[in-house]
Write a protein that holds these residues in place. Structure first.
Motif, PDB file in Angstrom:
ATOM      1  N   ARG A 181     -54.153  67.232  29.633  1.00  0.00           N
ATOM      2  CA  ARG A 181     -53.852  68.236  28.600  1.00  0.00           C
ATOM      3  C   ARG A 181     -54.623  69.518  28.898  1.00  0.00           C
ATOM      4  O   ARG A 181     -55.783  69.477  29.316  1.00  0.00           O
ATOM      5  CB  ARG A 181     -54.241  67.660  27.228  1.00  0.00           C
ATOM      6  CG  ARG A 181     -53.914  68.559  26.053  1.00  0.00           C
ATOM      7  CD  ARG A 181     -52.435  68.548  25.721  1.00  0.00           C
ATOM      8  NE  ARG A 181     -52.198  69.419  24.554  1.00  0.00           N
ATOM      9  CZ  ARG A 181     -51.751  70.658  24.646  1.00  0.00           C
ATOM     10  NH1 ARG A 181     -51.476  71.191  25.821  1.00  0.00           N
ATOM     11  NH2 ARG A 181     -51.555  71.383  23.560  1.00  0.00           N
ATOM     12  N   HIS A 182     -53.977  70.640  28.659  1.00  0.00           N
ATOM     13  CA  HIS A 182     -54.513  71.980  28.909  1.00  0.00           C
ATOM     14  C   HIS A 182     -54.687  72.284  30.400  1.00  0.00           C
ATOM     15  O   HIS A 182     -55.399  73.217  30.759  1.00  0.00           O
ATOM     16  CB  HIS A 182     -55.833  72.216  28.172  1.00  0.00           C
ATOM     17  CG  HIS A 182     -55.696  72.173  26.682  1.00  0.00           C
ATOM     18  ND1 HIS A 182     -54.828  73.006  25.998  1.00  0.00           N
ATOM     19  CD2 HIS A 182     -56.289  71.386  25.752  1.00  0.00           C
ATOM     20  CE1 HIS A 182     -54.906  72.735  24.700  1.00  0.00           C
ATOM     21  NE2 HIS A 182     -55.774  71.758  24.514  1.00  0.00           N
ATOM     22  N   ARG A 183     -54.019  71.498  31.253  1.00  0.00           N
ATOM     23  CA  ARG A 183     -53.869  71.859  32.652  1.00  0.00           C
ATOM     24  C   ARG A 183     -52.379  72.079  32.899  1.00  0.00           C
ATOM     25  O   ARG A 183     -51.528  71.434  32.278  1.00  0.00           O
ATOM     26  CB  ARG A 183     -54.409  70.771  33.585  1.00  0.00           C
ATOM     27  CG  ARG A 183     -55.931  70.654  33.557  1.00  0.00           C
ATOM     28  CD  ARG A 183     -56.643  71.894  34.106  1.00  0.00           C
ATOM     29  NE  ARG A 183     -56.316  72.178  35.480  1.00  0.00           N
ATOM     30  CZ  ARG A 183     -57.022  71.747  36.520  1.00  0.00           C
ATOM     31  NH1 ARG A 183     -58.125  71.030  36.309  1.00  0.00           N
ATOM     32  NH2 ARG A 183     -56.679  72.061  37.749  1.00  0.00           N
ATOM     33  N   ALA A 184     -52.044  72.998  33.788  1.00  0.00           N
ATOM     34  CA  ALA A 184     -50.656  73.441  33.937  1.00  0.00           C
ATOM     35  C   ALA A 184     -49.703  72.294  34.263  1.00  0.00           C
ATOM     36  O   ALA A 184     -48.639  72.157  33.649  1.00  0.00           O
ATOM     37  CB  ALA A 184     -50.565  74.520  35.019  1.00  0.00           C
ATOM     38  N   SER A 185     -50.080  71.441  35.206  1.00  0.00           N
ATOM     39  CA  SER A 185     -49.179  70.365  35.618  1.00  0.00           C
ATOM     40  C   SER A 185     -48.932  69.364  34.495  1.00  0.00           C
ATOM     41  O   SER A 185     -47.795  68.970  34.228  1.00  0.00           O
ATOM     42  CB  SER A 185     -49.753  69.643  36.846  1.00  0.00           C
ATOM     43  OG  SER A 185     -48.890  68.604  37.249  1.00  0.00           O
ATOM     44  N   GLY A 186     -50.028  68.962  33.809  1.00  0.00           N
ATOM     45  CA  GLY A 186     -49.889  67.994  32.713  1.00  0.00           C
ATOM     46  C   GLY A 186     -49.043  68.534  31.578  1.00  0.00           C
ATOM     47  O   GLY A 186     -48.146  67.849  31.068  1.00  0.00           O
ATOM     48  N   ASP A 187     -49.305  69.768  31.174  1.00  0.00           N
ATOM     49  CA  ASP A 187     -48.542  70.370  30.072  1.00  0.00           C
ATOM     50  C   ASP A 187     -47.090  70.618  30.468  1.00  0.00           C
ATOM     51  O   ASP A 187     -46.174  70.451  29.658  1.00  0.00           O
ATOM     52  CB  ASP A 187     -49.193  71.686  29.631  1.00  0.00           C
ATOM     53  CG  ASP A 187     -50.485  71.460  28.858  1.00  0.00           C
ATOM     54  OD1 ASP A 187     -50.813  70.286  28.600  1.00  0.00           O
ATOM     55  OD2 ASP A 187     -51.163  72.449  28.523  1.00  0.00           O
ATOM     56  N   ALA A 188     -46.863  71.023  31.729  1.00  0.00           N
ATOM     57  CA  ALA A 188     -45.492  71.278  32.174  1.00  0.00           C
ATOM     58  C   ALA A 188     -44.691  69.975  32.225  1.00  0.00           C
ATOM     59  O   ALA A 188     -43.511  69.945  31.827  1.00  0.00           O
ATOM     60  CB  ALA A 188     -45.497  71.947  33.544  1.00  0.00           C
ATOM     61  N   LEU A 189     -45.312  68.883  32.690  1.00  0.00           N
ATOM     62  CA  LEU A 189     -44.609  67.590  32.728  1.00  0.00           C
ATOM     63  C   LEU A 189     -44.276  67.098  31.320  1.00  0.00           C
ATOM     64  O   LEU A 189     -43.189  66.552  31.079  1.00  0.00           O
ATOM     65  CB  LEU A 189     -45.474  66.545  33.452  1.00  0.00           C
ATOM     66  CG  LEU A 189     -45.293  66.454  34.967  1.00  0.00           C
ATOM     67  CD1 LEU A 189     -46.282  65.457  35.551  1.00  0.00           C
ATOM     68  CD2 LEU A 189     -43.852  66.037  35.316  1.00  0.00           C
ATOM     69  N   ALA A 190     -45.211  67.310  30.384  1.00  0.00           N
ATOM     70  CA  ALA A 190     -44.950  66.941  28.994  1.00  0.00           C
ATOM     71  C   ALA A 190     -43.786  67.764  28.446  1.00  0.00           C
ATOM     72  O   ALA A 190     -42.936  67.253  27.695  1.00  0.00           O
ATOM     73  CB  ALA A 190     -46.205  67.155  28.153  1.00  0.00           C
ATOM     74  N   THR A 191     -43.713  69.048  28.832  1.00  0.00           N
ATOM     75  CA  THR A 191     -42.621  69.924  28.385  1.00  0.00           C
ATOM     76  C   THR A 191     -41.301  69.485  28.996  1.00  0.00           C
ATOM     77  O   THR A 191     -40.243  69.572  28.348  1.00  0.00           O
ATOM     78  CB  THR A 191     -42.921  71.394  28.748  1.00  0.00           C
ATOM     79  OG1 THR A 191     -44.223  71.740  28.253  1.00  0.00           O
ATOM     80  CG2 THR A 191     -41.894  72.339  28.134  1.00  0.00           C
ATOM     81  N   VAL A 192     -41.332  68.994  30.248  1.00  0.00           N
ATOM     82  CA  VAL A 192     -40.111  68.450  30.887  1.00  0.00           C
ATOM     83  C   VAL A 192     -39.562  67.298  30.050  1.00  0.00           C
ATOM     84  O   VAL A 192     -38.360  67.240  29.743  1.00  0.00           O
ATOM     85  CB  VAL A 192     -40.405  67.978  32.333  1.00  0.00           C
ATOM     86  CG1 VAL A 192     -39.214  67.196  32.885  1.00  0.00           C
ATOM     87  CG2 VAL A 192     -40.705  69.155  33.236  1.00  0.00           C
ATOM     88  N   LYS A 193     -40.444  66.369  29.675  1.00  0.00           N
ATOM     89  CA  LYS A 193     -40.011  65.198  28.898  1.00  0.00           C
ATOM     90  C   LYS A 193     -39.525  65.605  27.513  1.00  0.00           C
ATOM     91  O   LYS A 193     -38.540  65.068  26.993  1.00  0.00           O
ATOM     92  CB  LYS A 193     -41.170  64.192  28.790  1.00  0.00           C
ATOM     93  CG  LYS A 193     -41.539  63.567  30.134  1.00  0.00           C
ATOM     94  CD  LYS A 193     -42.873  62.831  30.072  1.00  0.00           C
ATOM     95  CE  LYS A 193     -43.293  62.341  31.457  1.00  0.00           C
ATOM     96  NZ  LYS A 193     -44.645  61.760  31.465  1.00  0.00           N
ATOM     97  N   LEU A 194     -40.208  66.582  26.901  1.00  0.00           N
ATOM     98  CA  LEU A 194     -39.783  67.081  25.595  1.00  0.00           C
ATOM     99  C   LEU A 194     -38.413  67.751  25.705  1.00  0.00           C
ATOM    100  O   LEU A 194     -37.528  67.506  24.868  1.00  0.00           O
ATOM    101  CB  LEU A 194     -40.816  68.080  25.066  1.00  0.00           C
ATOM    102  CG  LEU A 194     -40.443  68.857  23.797  1.00  0.00           C
ATOM    103  CD1 LEU A 194     -40.241  67.903  22.622  1.00  0.00           C
ATOM    104  CD2 LEU A 194     -41.515  69.903  23.475  1.00  0.00           C
ATOM    105  N   PHE A 195     -38.223  68.562  26.744  1.00  0.00           N
ATOM    106  CA  PHE A 195     -36.954  69.266  26.917  1.00  0.00           C
ATOM    107  C   PHE A 195     -35.810  68.285  27.169  1.00  0.00           C
ATOM    108  O   PHE A 195     -34.688  68.467  26.686  1.00  0.00           O
ATOM    109  CB  PHE A 195     -37.075  70.267  28.069  1.00  0.00           C
ATOM    110  CG  PHE A 195     -35.862  71.121  28.256  1.00  0.00           C
ATOM    111  CD1 PHE A 195     -35.383  71.922  27.217  1.00  0.00           C
ATOM    112  CD2 PHE A 195     -35.177  71.135  29.460  1.00  0.00           C
ATOM    113  CE1 PHE A 195     -34.256  72.717  27.383  1.00  0.00           C
ATOM    114  CE2 PHE A 195     -34.060  71.926  29.639  1.00  0.00           C
ATOM    115  CZ  PHE A 195     -33.590  72.711  28.600  1.00  0.00           C
ATOM    116  N   LYS A 196     -36.089  67.227  27.904  1.00  0.00           N
ATOM    117  CA  LYS A 196     -35.077  66.191  28.167  1.00  0.00           C
ATOM    118  C   LYS A 196     -34.623  65.554  26.854  1.00  0.00           C
ATOM    119  O   LYS A 196     -33.431  65.315  26.629  1.00  0.00           O
ATOM    120  CB  LYS A 196     -35.674  65.128  29.093  1.00  0.00           C
ATOM    121  CG  LYS A 196     -34.653  64.293  29.844  1.00  0.00           C
ATOM    122  CD  LYS A 196     -35.346  63.448  30.906  1.00  0.00           C
ATOM    123  CE  LYS A 196     -34.323  62.672  31.721  1.00  0.00           C
ATOM    124  NZ  LYS A 196     -34.971  61.886  32.788  1.00  0.00           N
TER     125      LYS A 196
END
Length: 453
Positions: A143-158
């Protein structure tokens, strides 16, 4: 095709932030098909609260690539995609700001997962990324690192894609360009400006760009506009809702950027500078005795000149100094009309070219020194000037006598060949105004470092 983006920044004043880490996942609606993750050297300090939040510190970024080194990859991976982010307005603004510093426009369609979540998953207690994904059972690491937050956003967007059964909400939420919004921090415009050299942009409340200027001290200059009593100053005071700026460090870079931006955008309060900024030029010709003569005349774009001037008077003043500096003849320099010898010959300051006493070969050598010094025709050279930071310099590239653009480099790197230069240079238009700006600046700043390639 979508690119899900998350960016960590240095924090700090609005539009002065730098990127410290970026993660981009290219998503075709079903799976990730490409990705780019990198730490970034922001070339500026990281705010202490950001270090505590992300764990990213300056020592970690010392050997990380600078933004210009990864810009091409970002353009390639996001090209022809819709940029998706949790609070897309922030991430998109940061990317646009970084590309603007390089002189490139960066435009993408955007989707915000905060807005989509409010439409498709209403009545959540919080729409912050961490709390939202936890409430939806979406795992998140780093959390609060670019890769972790971006992957979480990928799953949310899906998840949001599956919830949008009619495929209308997401389609209607795509923004071609976020509307101009007056930032709360910009209410007190002067306090949010800094005393740096650069170019500033004045906007109305609806986002219309109405004035572009340059200054060695932006904060002071804008303050002068806001306290001025001229008709133009009063128009600014009545209409301006926000001022943005771009630091250049170098006054020459600011002058070149200001000229190009005014011609491209044609702001309503910049009428004077839409026209050419020079009126006269220095020309040379060889007379029937074989001597190189100089003359100041009205600028004519159809014939080659040595250098240009804003007024005839400034051109004549320059010629008078050159006559002294290079021991030239007043008559052949066009500043002393006579059919016989010039005044300097009478007081033994002229070698007698005016009456053919000095040979054309000897006299022309000194004139050629002047021409070589103040004309960059057919030259390959780099003008080195100040950068935006203490350990940075700006480089203005002239290739085969043509102005190519400018870039910035760290003092740890040696800039000595065209191949290296071409990778850092932001291309700019080569026109007569830009040539005039460079020549005028070279005349006034004699201590500039110039590297001949």
């Amino acid at each position: 095709m979508y690119t899900i983006v998350d960016i960590e920044t240095t924090g700090g004043k609005f539009n002065e932030e730098g990127i410290t880490e970026i993660a981009i996942y290219k998503f075709d609606g079903h799976e990730v098909v490409d990705q780019f993750i990198s730490l970034v050297n922001p070339e500026r300090e990281i705010q202490p609260f950001v270090v505590n939040l992300t764990g990213i510190n300056s020592k970690m970024l010392k050997n990380a690539p600078k933004f210009y080194e990864i810009a091409k990859r970002i353009v390639e991976i996001t090209e022809d995609t819709i940029l998706v982010a949790h609070n897309a307005q922030f991430d998109y603004r940061i990317l646009k700001t970084e590309f603007k510093r390089l002189g490139f426009p960066f435009k993408r369609q955007t989707l915000c997962t905060v807005e989509l979540s409010k439409d498709l998953i209403p009545d959540q207690k919080s729409y912050s990324l961490g709390k939202l994904v936890r409430s939806l059972g979406i795992p998140v690491t780093d959390r609060h690192r670019a890769s972790g937050d971006a992957l979480a956003t990928v799953k949310l967007f899906k998840l949001l894609l599956t919830k949008d059964t009619n495929k209308t909400i997401i389609k209607e939420s795509i923004k071609k360009e976020p509307k101009f919004q007056m930032e709360p921090r910009l209410i007190d415009i002067i306090d949010n400006l800094t005393s740096v050299t650069g170019v500033y942009y004045m906007y109305k409340a609806d986002g219309e760009l109405i004035y572009i200027g340059k200054s060695k001290n932006i904060k002071n200059r804008v303050n002068q506009h806001f306290t001025g009593t001229t008709p133009k100053s009063k128009k600014m005071q009545a209409q301006v809702a926000a001022v943005k700026y771009e630091a250049t460090g170098s006054e020459l870079v600011a002058l070149l950027k200001e000229s190009e931006e005014i011609k491209r955008n044609k702001p309503i309060l910049n009428r004077a500078l839409r026209r050419s900024i020079f009126t006269h030029a220095l020309y040379s010709f060889i007379d029937h005795n074989g001597y190189i003569n100089l003359t100041i005349d009205k600028a004519d774009g159809r014939k080659p000149c040595i250098t240009t001037f804003s007024t005839r008077q400034s051109g004549r003043h320059f010629l008078e100094k050159m006559v002294e500096q290079f021991n030239l003849c007043q008559k052949l320099a066009g500043i002393y009309k006579t059919k016989t010898s010039c005044f300097h010959y009478e007081v033994k300051k002229c070698e007698g070219a005016c009456i053919q006493k000095e040979s054309p070969e000897d006299y022309n050598k000194r004139v050629q020194q002047l021409l070589d010094k103040y004309s960059y025709k057919n030259k390959n050279m780099v003008i080195i000037d100040r950068g935006r930071e203490v350990d940075e310099r700006s480089a203005i590239l002239i290739e085969n006598g043509i102005f190519k653009g400018f870039g910035f480099y760290n003092l740890n790197y040696q800039i000595n060949n065209l191949e290296i230069l071409q990778t850092i240079i932001t291309p700019m238009e080569n026109n007569r105004d830009q040539q005039h700006i460079i020549q005028s600046y070279l005349r006034k700043n004699k201590r500039l470092k110039i590297i001949n390639l």
